[in-house]
Design a protein around this motif. Sequence first.
Motif, PDB file in Angstrom:
ATOM      1  N   ASN A   3     -43.501  31.811 -25.313  1.00 17.13           N
ATOM      2  CA  ASN A   3     -42.278  31.558 -26.060  1.00 17.13           C
ATOM      3  C   ASN A   3     -41.082  31.974 -25.225  1.00 17.13           C
ATOM      4  N   GLY A 151     -38.462  31.584 -33.473  1.00 13.69           N
ATOM      5  CA  GLY A 151     -39.731  31.759 -34.160  1.00 13.69           C
ATOM      6  C   GLY A 151     -40.010  30.739 -35.248  1.00 13.69           C
ATOM      7  N   ARG A 152     -39.108  29.787 -35.452  1.00 12.84           N
ATOM      8  CA  ARG A 152     -39.328  28.735 -36.444  1.00 12.84           C
ATOM      9  C   ARG A 152     -39.936  27.525 -35.736  1.00 12.84           C
ATOM     10  N   TRP A 153     -40.402  26.560 -36.508  1.00 12.64           N
ATOM     11  CA  TRP A 153     -40.994  25.345 -35.956  1.00 12.64           C
ATOM     12  C   TRP A 153     -39.974  24.219 -35.933  1.00 12.64           C
ATOM     13  N   GLU A 180     -40.910  26.868 -31.754  1.00 13.26           N
ATOM     14  CA  GLU A 180     -42.159  26.245 -31.379  1.00 13.26           C
ATOM     15  C   GLU A 180     -42.057  24.772 -31.768  1.00 13.26           C
ATOM     16  N   GLU A 182     -43.869  21.100 -32.841  1.00 16.37           N
ATOM     17  CA  GLU A 182     -45.065  20.424 -33.377  1.00 16.37           C
ATOM     18  C   GLU A 182     -44.766  18.927 -33.404  1.00 16.37           C
TER      19      GLU A 182
ATOM     20  N   LYS B 224     -47.108  27.102 -42.116  1.00 18.44           N
ATOM     21  CA  LYS B 224     -46.309  26.947 -40.888  1.00 18.44           C
ATOM     22  C   LYS B 224     -44.889  26.497 -41.172  1.00 18.44           C
ATOM     23  N   PHE B 225     -44.755  25.569 -42.088  1.00 16.58           N
ATOM     24  CA  PHE B 225     -43.440  24.965 -42.310  1.00 16.58           C
ATOM     25  C   PHE B 225     -42.778  25.492 -43.583  1.00 16.58           C
ATOM     26  N   ASP B 314     -38.091  38.753 -37.233  1.00 24.66           N
ATOM     27  CA  ASP B 314     -37.960  38.931 -35.795  1.00 24.66           C
ATOM     28  C   ASP B 314     -38.320  37.659 -35.050  1.00 24.66           C
ATOM     29  N   ALA B 315     -37.995  37.677 -33.783  1.00 25.08           N
ATOM     30  CA  ALA B 315     -38.055  36.459 -32.985  1.00 25.08           C
ATOM     31  C   ALA B 315     -39.384  36.308 -32.255  1.00 25.08           C
ATOM     32  N   LYS B 316     -40.441  36.861 -32.835  1.00 26.59           N
ATOM     33  CA  LYS B 316     -41.749  36.704 -32.197  1.00 26.59           C
ATOM     34  C   LYS B 316     -42.222  35.263 -32.306  1.00 26.59           C
ATOM     35  N   ALA B 317     -43.057  34.873 -31.388  1.00 32.09           N
ATOM     36  CA  ALA B 317     -43.653  33.543 -31.505  1.00 32.09           C
ATOM     37  C   ALA B 317     -44.514  33.526 -32.760  1.00 32.09           C
ATOM     38  N   PRO B 318     -44.403  32.466 -33.568  1.00 25.69           N
ATOM     39  CA  PRO B 318     -45.244  32.409 -34.765  1.00 25.69           C
ATOM     40  C   PRO B 318     -46.730  32.319 -34.401  1.00 25.69           C
ATOM     41  N   ARG B 320     -50.200  30.668 -34.667  1.00 23.54           N
ATOM     42  CA  ARG B 320     -50.640  29.326 -35.056  1.00 23.54           C
ATOM     43  C   ARG B 320     -51.754  29.377 -36.078  1.00 23.54           C
TER      44      ARG B 320
END
Lengths: 320, 320
Positions: A3, A151-153, A180, A182, B224-225, B314-318, B320
């Motif tokens: 990321n 961190g959102r899609w 991310e 998709e 996810k969304f 926070d801005a972590k990668a989600p 999957r």
Amino acid sequence: MENAVGRAGEPIFKRLALIGVGLIGSSISHAARRAGLVGDIVGASPTPGTRKRAEELGLVAKMYAEPADAVRGADLVILCSPVGTYADIAKTIGPHLEKGAIVSDVGSVKSAAVRDIAPHMPQGVHFIAGHPVAGTEQSGPDAGFAELFDGRWCILTPGEDVDKSALAKLQEFWQRLGSEVEIMSPEHHDMVLAITSHVPHLIAYNIVNTAAHLERVTDKEVIKFSAGGFRDFTRIAASDPVMWRDVFLNNKEAVLEMLGRFSEDLTALQRAIRFGDGATLEKLFSEARAIRRGVIHANQDTPQPDFGRRATSDAKAPQR
Amino acid sequence: MENAVGRAGEPIFKRLALIGVGLIGSSISHAARRAGLVGDIVGASPTPGTRKRAEELGLVAKMYAEPADAVRGADLVILCSPVGTYADIAKTIGPHLEKGAIVSDVGSVKSAAVRDIAPHMPQGVHFIAGHPVAGTEQSGPDAGFAELFDGRWCILTPGEDVDKSALAKLQEFWQRLGSEVEIMSPEHHDMVLAITSHVPHLIAYNIVNTAAHLERVTDKEVIKFSAGGFRDFTRIAASDPVMWRDVFLNNKEAVLEMLGRFSEDLTALQRAIRFGDGATLEKLFSEARAIRRGVIHANQDTPQPDFGRRATSDAKAPQR
Ligand SMILES: NC(=O)c1ccc[n+]([C@@H]2O[C@H](COP(=O)([O-])OP(=O)(O)OC[C@H]3O[C@@H](n4cnc5c(N)ncnc54)[C@H](OP(=O)(O)O)[C@@H]3O)[C@@H](O)[C@H]2O)c1
Ligand SMILES: NC(=O)c1ccc[n+]([C@@H]2O[C@H](COP(=O)([O-])OP(=O)(O)OC[C@H]3O[C@@H](n4cnc5c(N)ncnc54)[C@H](OP(=O)(O)O)[C@@H]3O)[C@@H](O)[C@H]2O)c1
């Protein structure tokens, strides 16, 4: 995949044109500048006040009244206006687009975006529709911030014949904005978002209006005692009415299908209440917790109680 | 009226007995100790683990398995357990209550609370039902905090023959816990809360379950969304299933009435979508904004976009 949040790097586009600089357009500007993604940014919007404000805020080097003027020389154009404006905008910008430019959008519905934009795209221009699944209830150029997409899609819905390198470039753009990415079909997007966004907004609008038109409970009471749950719905229902009108006009089938399911399920709950069927109620309520755990595990919401609102809602005496 | 948030002062009760030490009971303990409101606090709850934890956390001086043991010597007793437990608890504590004691509760429904508790109250004991309109989606003794009631409303629903000085004392108690106090009838309370809390929870539970049982959209996609709006509903739907089962079993009429109005209004919105009636949609969506403004003006929610959630997510990668 690694990321790239907040990582400044080489620009990948020389000029970005934002058609619309509201919440989403201005957030793209903030995040693109944070990441050093573009050489410069220009914009277009119909209202003089918005144009002035966008320039004052430094969101763009220059704002234009006419989208056609903004897209000249841009190698990335993103439509960030309500979906109902897309057909006209696409038609007027079509002849002025640079050869090789990528055109995208951020609209909350995708089949209608493709229907309204694709026919006006000249040969040699790469159109790839998109939707960052992120937002707040606020709108306008002051509402944006660089972290909105972190961190959102972001969902992209390219056509079958998409240029692979254009797609890769747009994908990198969104990743460096913090998202991310998709990829799915426009039709599937519209079905997924109908249940995760459109129907939730519709029922939030609906319950707020129901509450506002009761005879036996006053608006003042509804407001005073809103901390029991209702206030969460008022936040979503404060979102822009024009944007949401366009969403519902342009995702009719999927929304009506999901609404049908919602109403069926609600009827079953209603019956369980009417007949005092506590076992069914408890079972259904328990099942809903698993989805919340999934949302938190996927980092799509804060695990803090009450959205962490505790720290921000201050201890002033309420206004009567 | 001056608000007494956080102001430490003289104790007004010598011993408080909390029957149930979950989110609400433990928050009362924190806030009562913050304000120096009571001499000491004891509690009762059926599960050994909860009793141990409440003592460890210092919420109470002592926990008892039997409510009847906890109420001995208490001049304030507050039932903080699910509403469905009230009849049994009232029956077992009745003979052990101190003369002159005040008995209250925090249950989310009030007619049923009065129905189930009042008949078991001996002469000389003052029963006044109550409901603090404040909460989070979490439960258990670890979930409480002193600020929960700050700036929120606590509704008391005393009977016509209430002892005025007992009422004044309970009112001061809640004010010094941080609340404003409102007095109304149990029936009116149940109508107001049906629309501001019970129906919102019901439709949140419902849409989460609808989303979880679709064939064309997977649970993984829903999660996810979820940042498009759905995640807000998952928070509310993570609330305790037993507590909410008891709410719906005990406020049937008002909930069914409000649900009827909600469904009627939703049908109208559905028709507007089906027939592409953009003007009606925009009008209804615009009207909902006024209520949000009212909620913020009344300090019942934070004005920060997205509940101020921006800072905490926070801005972590989600995942999957
Ligand atoms: N809000 C969300 O949570 C969210 C999330 C994801 C995607 N989206 C999508 O993002 C898009 C924009 O939403 P937003 O929330 O950013 O809206 P917004 O804050 O209301 O901003 C809309 C922008 O579009 C401009 N605009 C309106 N009509 C136009 C036209 N005919 N030509 C050019 N520009 C025009 C407006 O300019 P003026 O001020 O000059 O009228 C304004 O700058 C929508 O398609 C929406 O579906 C929204
Ligand atoms: N949550 C909210 O947002 C909210 C807001 C306002 C009012 N309320 C009301 O407050 C009350 C408690 O809710 P809560 O959120 O605090 O629930 P909670 O966190 O789940 O705690 C419930 C407590 O009640 C105890 N309990 C259960 N059955 C009992 C019994 N038969 N005798 C004695 N204690 C018993 C539990 O003990 P064990 O752990 O030992 O089982 C636990 O300590 C409910 O009536 C609810 O309607 C809740």
